[in-house]
Design an enzyme around this catalytic site. Sequence first.
Site, PDB file in Angstrom:
ATOM      1  N   HIS A  48     -45.236 -80.801 -46.719  1.00  0.00           N
ATOM      2  CA  HIS A  48     -46.427 -79.861 -46.427  1.00  0.00           C
ATOM      3  C   HIS A  48     -46.124 -79.268 -45.118  1.00  0.00           C
ATOM      4  O   HIS A  48     -45.560 -79.819 -44.157  1.00  0.00           O
ATOM      5  CB  HIS A  48     -47.562 -81.002 -46.183  1.00  0.00           C
ATOM      6  N   HIS A  92     -48.900 -70.870 -38.566  1.00  0.00           N
ATOM      7  CA  HIS A  92     -49.835 -72.017 -38.833  1.00  0.00           C
ATOM      8  C   HIS A  92     -51.520 -71.214 -38.763  1.00  0.00           C
ATOM      9  O   HIS A  92     -51.996 -71.193 -37.616  1.00  0.00           O
ATOM     10  CB  HIS A  92     -49.801 -73.225 -37.851  1.00  0.00           C
TER      11      HIS A  92
END
Length: 341
Positions: A48, A92
């Site tokens: 992930h 992110h």
Amino acid sequence: MIPFSIPLLLLVSLCFLNISTISAQSLCNGHAELCSRKYSNITFIGAHDSAFVGDSPADNQGISVAAQLDSRIRFLQSQAHINSFKTLSLCHTSCFLNDAGPLTTFLSTIKTWLDKHPDEVLTLLLTNGDRTDIKQYDTAFKSSGLNKYAYTPPAHPLRFDAWPTLAQLISSKTRLVVFMDYGANSATVPYILDEFAYFFETPFNTLDPTFNQCSIDRPPGAKPDGRMYVVNHFLDKKITEGDVKPEDIGTKGKGMLGDIAGGLGGLGGLFGRKKRGLGDDILVPDREKAKETNAKGGGKGSIGAQVGKCEGLYGRMPNVVLLDFVEEGQGVAAQRVLNGF
Ligand SMILES: *[C@@H]1O[C@H](CO)[C@@H](O)[C@H](O)[C@H]1NC(C)=O
């Protein structure tokens, strides 16, 4: 002549026989057992947020993408956004806070790895929360050369049981399967597949270390039949925004940009919280618990425990189990067990 030529012929044909047995696919992703299995009947342990590597609170992985692949991870998930230089980058949530570099660089790393490992099938799941134009992804794939490995199904979407086997993907040299959560368009870029036409996913941002669920989160209201499924088996923890110093954030985006964004209360955005502002709880990957979360079986909250729940509900194994910190615990050993060997 004749007495010699018969053994010679025999020898020659034996040699050919040998060559043909060698060239027939004997190992697929390291296992003979996987060669004849359809892609849709294999369990992959996935990394992930595979590109967010480092030791800051925002990072999800402790080893590089190449090292993840070397450790037998064959499913990489990552998110992409456009940064302030208009480059499609692995950020992110916000490119101001954590920009792990251009998507093209990531794709080139994968291309180099696939070049060197001809018997391996790899999957990429890209998340495209900003719904950036699919053509920009196509450009990145083409400039890295990775598009040449990408599998294009004969129909969109391919039926669950119509997937090729790993041996077929390997022999046709289309050893990369690419999915995207939002914004895929098979009419424009046929090798980037619409994730939610193929999969359902269990909830993410989980704070319960027992992972005592295997419910369908996305797409909303989906039926499990005819879909592969992704189990989000990574644990978050809450921290308070005031506890994190801007210099703790990110790997490449720290420093000035981090200060600015931190000052704007952007931390909440970094971790995908809906509520923002100083003092809010924010979610970060729970690195300390990764060993237990990524345990093969045994304890509550292990991979085996959650997958057991899933199998009970859906009558088959998950296709993907996504983990943070794949270097911790026994993800790869679990992958073998979940595939039945
Ligand atoms: C593959 O098929 C077997 C036999 O039907 C099943 O037990 C297993 O759960 C399947 N695995 C996946 C990932 O679909």
